[in-house]
Motif scaffolding. Structure first.
Motif, mmCIF file in Angstrom:
data_model
loop_
_atom_site.group_PDB
_atom_site.id
_atom_site.type_symbol
_atom_site.label_atom_id
_atom_site.label_comp_id
_atom_site.label_asym_id
_atom_site.label_seq_id
_atom_site.Cartn_x
_atom_site.Cartn_y
_atom_site.Cartn_z
ATOM 1 N N UNK A 259 16.329 -4.029 28.925
ATOM 2 C CA UNK A 259 17.758 -3.764 28.793
ATOM 3 C C UNK A 259 18.515 -4.955 29.366
ATOM 4 N N UNK A 260 19.614 -5.302 28.722
ATOM 5 C CA UNK A 260 20.421 -6.403 29.236
ATOM 6 C C UNK A 260 21.037 -6.008 30.583
ATOM 7 N N UNK A 261 21.382 -7.010 31.356
ATOM 8 C CA UNK A 261 22.037 -6.750 32.641
ATOM 9 C C UNK A 261 21.069 -6.299 33.714
ATOM 10 N N UNK A 262 19.786 -6.503 33.501
ATOM 11 C CA UNK A 262 18.773 -6.117 34.492
ATOM 12 C C UNK A 262 17.928 -7.319 34.873
ATOM 13 N N UNK A 263 17.344 -7.224 36.062
ATOM 14 C CA UNK A 263 16.437 -8.277 36.505
ATOM 15 C C UNK A 263 15.077 -8.131 35.825
ATOM 16 N N UNK B 230 18.431 -22.747 36.893
ATOM 17 C CA UNK B 230 18.363 -21.538 36.064
ATOM 18 C C UNK B 230 17.795 -21.775 34.680
ATOM 19 N N UNK B 231 17.759 -20.707 33.891
ATOM 20 C CA UNK B 231 17.393 -20.824 32.484
ATOM 21 C C UNK B 231 17.942 -19.606 31.764
ATOM 22 N N UNK B 232 17.951 -19.686 30.451
ATOM 23 C CA UNK B 232 18.445 -18.548 29.676
ATOM 24 C C UNK B 232 17.585 -17.321 29.939
ATOM 25 N N UNK C 241 17.910 -15.555 33.118
ATOM 26 C CA UNK C 241 19.181 -14.840 33.188
ATOM 27 C C UNK C 241 19.210 -13.610 32.274
ATOM 28 N N UNK C 242 18.219 -13.483 31.393
ATOM 29 C CA UNK C 242 18.206 -12.301 30.522
ATOM 30 C C UNK C 242 18.692 -12.571 29.110
ATOM 31 N N UNK C 243 18.759 -13.857 28.732
ATOM 32 C CA UNK C 243 19.098 -14.189 27.342
ATOM 33 C C UNK C 243 17.820 -14.614 26.630
ATOM 34 N N UNK D 292 16.214 -19.059 21.987
ATOM 35 C CA UNK D 292 16.555 -19.092 20.565
ATOM 36 C C UNK D 292 15.733 -20.103 19.795
ATOM 37 N N UNK E 197 19.178 -12.287 17.943
ATOM 38 C CA UNK E 197 19.100 -11.343 19.065
ATOM 39 C C UNK E 197 18.184 -10.159 18.769
ATOM 40 N N UNK E 198 17.412 -10.261 17.670
ATOM 41 C CA UNK E 198 16.486 -9.174 17.323
ATOM 42 C C UNK E 198 15.111 -9.748 17.053
ATOM 43 N N UNK F 57 25.688 -21.921 35.866
ATOM 44 C CA UNK F 57 24.266 -21.617 35.657
ATOM 45 C C UNK F 57 23.784 -20.502 36.583
ATOM 46 N N UNK G 197 22.795 -18.664 33.632
ATOM 47 C CA UNK G 197 21.521 -19.249 33.228
ATOM 48 C C UNK G 197 21.534 -20.754 33.075
ATOM 49 N N UNK G 198 22.501 -21.280 32.349
ATOM 50 C CA UNK G 198 22.569 -22.729 32.138
ATOM 51 C C UNK G 198 23.959 -23.141 31.697
ATOM 52 N N UNK H 59 27.402 -8.646 30.561
ATOM 53 C CA UNK H 59 26.696 -9.920 30.676
ATOM 54 C C UNK H 59 25.188 -9.662 30.707
ATOM 55 N N UNK H 60 24.419 -10.681 30.333
ATOM 56 C CA UNK H 60 22.971 -10.474 30.176
ATOM 57 C C UNK H 60 22.233 -10.376 31.497
ATOM 58 N N UNK H 61 22.738 -11.067 32.522
ATOM 59 C CA UNK H 61 21.971 -11.189 33.755
ATOM 60 C C UNK H 61 22.487 -10.301 34.864
ATOM 61 N N UNK H 62 21.585 -9.938 35.772
ATOM 62 C CA UNK H 62 22.010 -9.223 36.961
ATOM 63 C C UNK H 62 22.200 -10.254 38.072
ATOM 64 N N UNK I 157 26.064 -4.574 35.221
ATOM 65 C CA UNK I 157 26.316 -5.861 34.559
ATOM 66 C C UNK I 157 26.560 -5.643 33.071
ATOM 67 N N UNK I 158 25.865 -4.662 32.534
ATOM 68 C CA UNK I 158 25.969 -4.411 31.092
ATOM 69 C C UNK I 158 25.960 -2.913 30.829
#
Lengths: 291, 422
Positions: free
Chosen positions: A192-196, A224-226, A229-231, A234, A247-248, B138, B142-143, B155-158, B334-335
């Motif tokens: 799930x987005x928004x989670x660690x 950091x990185x995408x 961070x939870x992205x 691509x 995103x799928x 970042x 993230x970046x 947002x995607x991150x916690x 966060x989301x």
């Protein structure tokens, strides 16, 4: 001093700005001289570059998507590439646009990278193939660009892959070093987005396991990185970037259609079956839950 | 009188532009502003899954791509009939957006403006704060550049308190850099300051630049339409339009019109048929920033006011970051799952980017992007109008003598050719 000439075609300037974020920029810069850079002070104006005045270029940096007939001021861009490409000892395609065509290649006909349109080899600059290095990425990581130029300056041998990407940076996958890896290894296919917690491979389109790059080895902005961070990754360093439905995760019979780099589908399925059978509790518990 | 023309390439902006100056005697009688071939990002988006816009659109621009991300996510969220976003996610988005503005302002002032005033300053004065701002983005996203961390629902991150510690350290460093390089005054004091002389009397690159402009006698150059427009709203900016005689708070995007023009890849944009200036000076006029109101009273909408307005956003943004950080409640989500994207919908996303108002409009049909439209600040400020409908930069250039600093007048608007040829 190594003299650099940066020529942008259809670009967003993202590669140029990313380089400015290189933590070691101040020290790195001392060994290099800009004959031309789109942002930084440089020896020649673009008009002078067009007139052919920027003599003695050691490395030609090509940035942005190439387009047939593109003219920045008075002279066709392709002519400029020909002119400076001949003098340069090395040619570096900076970013995915200049390497494979990238996003903007989808915006019109006659658009490509220097040697590739996607994964198709082009002939137009084939004389330059041997002295070219590909540094894809959208944008390219500043450490990768600055580092490659420093290696060239030191005349260090750089092993390349078939797309002419330096192995020092592109032999890894974006998956390597991702802090969500355990969720992948043990096939916890819920994210799930928004989670660690969780891995985006199963549902949210993450291409990290089959994308060449150092995003999780050399961290972005040093930290950091995408994917951390939870992205989803691509796949921006690859010839087919950007694919559709980023995103799928495309699936066959409920299983991700594309396997991690070099992993046969059968091997993957066997491992997945075993990993799932254990149902390890730790991976179903929030990381920050107080114990 | 014979008219002579000269085609000039304006470089080291974001991308390049061409200006065709038409001289009447020794003075500029008319100027046509042209942007070169377009990348057609709006077309690239058509037929794609709406979420793809979050990945593609930051690539509109290497220096303000984050503003494009935020405009995109707002346009997508506007497609939902109802959507919940936590205050935490909204605040974090405001913070990363503010940081992108900051790095823009530093780079523009040091890399674009100072060289045109013959002031030598080490480029690290631009790069050090820009790098810090990049690191702070970042930490949350993230970046930087080119992340896609803002998605419908949040947002995607916690974010953990550890991230915020690192964030706070860098914010303190940015404040120090502001004092050490730009102007040696207390942040809070400077935000309230309304006296030009007081600013000029301080140490730092900002007062030096402004003194140089006065010494050269350029302070009244670059006066333009004196009509300002701000579409974006945030905890920091307020929207509205301001002309010499009145101020209006409510803007209606239905009055926003675009048209294609010849010889340029940029479309012309107007509100109720009129051209406006957008960007830091417009924001300061609408917000009534004390120091900028005073500069405007003296020198009108000249390059002096324009440059000062831009740099004066730096301390304000730093303070805004501080306040926002203090109010951040990390216990919020966060989301929040907004459910599937509607299959048929229209949405608009508006944002204040470094150079002014940025507007994204999306139309979704059968679950795919049917149309996507992006209106950028440079379309307003550097629009290529006709002689009887001049755009801000054109108006500012007309009448300049051939020895006057036309390039500075032009670049004081801060051109983002990259965004404009999207």
């Amino acid at each position: 001093m190594m003299r650099l000439l940066w020529l942008s075609a259809l670009a967003c300037n993202g590669n140029a700005h990313a380089l400015l974020n290189y933590p070691g920029f101040k020290v790195w810069q001392k060994e290099f001289e800009w004959l031309y850079h789109p942002l930084l002070p440089s020896e020649y104006s673009f008009k002078e570059v067009e007139k052919g005045m920027a003599e003695g270029c050691d490395v030609l940096l090509v940035d942005g998507t190439l387009e047939e007939g593109y003219v920045k001021y008075r002279r066709p861009y392709m002519e400029l590439l020909e002119h400076y490409g001949k003098q340069a000892h090395h040619i570096v395609t900076v970013g995915t646009c200049a390497t494979f065509g990238g996003i903007f290649a989808q915006g019109g006909k006659g658009r490509s990278g220097l040697h590739f349109r996607g994964d198709e080899r082009l002939d137009i600059f084939k004389n330059f193939w041997q002295k070219s290095i590909s540094l894809p990425g959208c944008p390219v990581q500043p450490e990768v660009l600055a580092g490659t130029l420093s290696l060239l300056k030191r005349k260090t041998d750089i092993p390349l892959d078939p797309l002419r990407r330096p192995k020092y940076y592109y032999a890894y996958t974006v998956h390597d070093g991702c802090i969500r890896n355990e969720y992948f290894e043990y096939k916890i296919d819920e994210h799930r987005f928004g989670r660690l917690e969780g891995c985006m491979f199963y549902d949210h389109g993450c291409q990290g396991t089959y994308t060449h790059g150092s995003c999780n080895k050399i961290l972005w902005n040093g930290l950091g990185s995408k994917t951390r961070n939870g992205q989803p990754c691509m796949g921006c360093t690859e010839p087919d970037f950007p694919k559709e439905n980023l995103w799928q995760t495309p699936k066959h019979m409920g299983i991700p259609a594309r396997m991690p780099l070099g992993v046969p589908r059968r091997a993957y399925l066997s491992l997945a079956g075993i990993a799932k059978a254990f149902r390890i509790e730790r991976f179903y518990t929030p990381l920050m839950k107080e114990e | 009188m014979a008219t002579r023309t000269r085609l000039e390439l304006i470089e080291k902006i974001e991308g390049e532009a061409q200006v065709l100056y038409e001289y009447e005697g020794e003075r500029i009688g008319f100027a046509q502003i042209r942007f070169l071939s377009s990348r057609h990002i709006e077309k690239i988006l058509e037929g794609r899954d709406p979420m793809d816009a979050l990945s593609i659109n930051p690539r509109v621009c290497g220096i303000c791509g984050h503003a494009h991300l935020i405009a995109t996510v707002r346009a997508l969220e506007d497609c939902y009939e109802a959507i919940k976003i936590s205050d935490k996610a909204l605040k974090i988005r405001e913070m990363t957006l503010s940081l992108e503005l900051l790095q823009n302002h530093f780079k523009w002032f040091y890399l674009t403006i100072l060289p045109l005033l013959d002031i030598e300053a080490p480029i690290e004065r631009a790069l050090e704060p820009s790098r810090l701002a990049g690191e702070m983005i970042a930490l949350l996203a993230g970046q930087y550049p080119h992340n896609s961390y803002a998605i419908p629902g949040g947002i995607t991150g916690e974010i953990t308190p550890v991230d915020l510690l690192e964030f706070r350290h860098r914010l303190e460093q940015l404040k120090e850099i502001f004092r050490r390089y730009l102007i040696d005054v207390d942040l809070d004091y400077f935000v309230r300051c309304d006296r030009i002389e007081e600013m000029l009397g301080k140490k730092g690159d900002l007062p030096q630049a402004m003194r140089t402009i006065l010494d050269l006698g350029w302070e009244r150059m670059g006066q333009s339409l004196d009509r300002f427009i701000v579409f974006g709203e945030s905890g920091f900016f307020i929207s509205g339009k301001s002309t010499a005689t009145r101020m209006r708070k409510h803007l209606d995007l239905r009055y926003l019109k675009e048209e294609k023009i010849q010889k340029s890849a940029a479309r012309l944009v107007a509100y109720r048929g009129r051209a406006y200036e957008t960007g830091p000076l417009a924001r300061a006029m609408v917000m009534k920033t004390p120091l900028i109101k005073e500069a405007h009273r003296r020198y009108k909408d000249s390059l002096f006011s324009r440059i000062l307005a831009r740099v004066c956003e730096v301390p304000r943004l730093l303070r805004y970051l501080d306040e926002t950080l203090q109010k951040l409640d990390l216990s919020q989500a966060a989301w929040i799952d907004p459910g599937p994207m509607p299959k048929e919908a229209k949405g608009t996303g508006v944002v204040e980017a470094a150079r002014g108002s940025l507007i994204h409009q999306i139309e979704i049909e059968e679950g795919k992007i049917a149309r996507y439209r992006i209106v950028t600040p440079t379309q307003w400020n550097l629009g290529n109008g006709s002689r009887d409908n001049l755009y801000p930069a054109q108006k500012a250039l007309i009448g300049l003598h051939r020895n006057d600093p036309a390039e500075l007048v032009f670049k004081a608007f801060d051109v983002c050719s990259v965004c404009t040829t999207k």
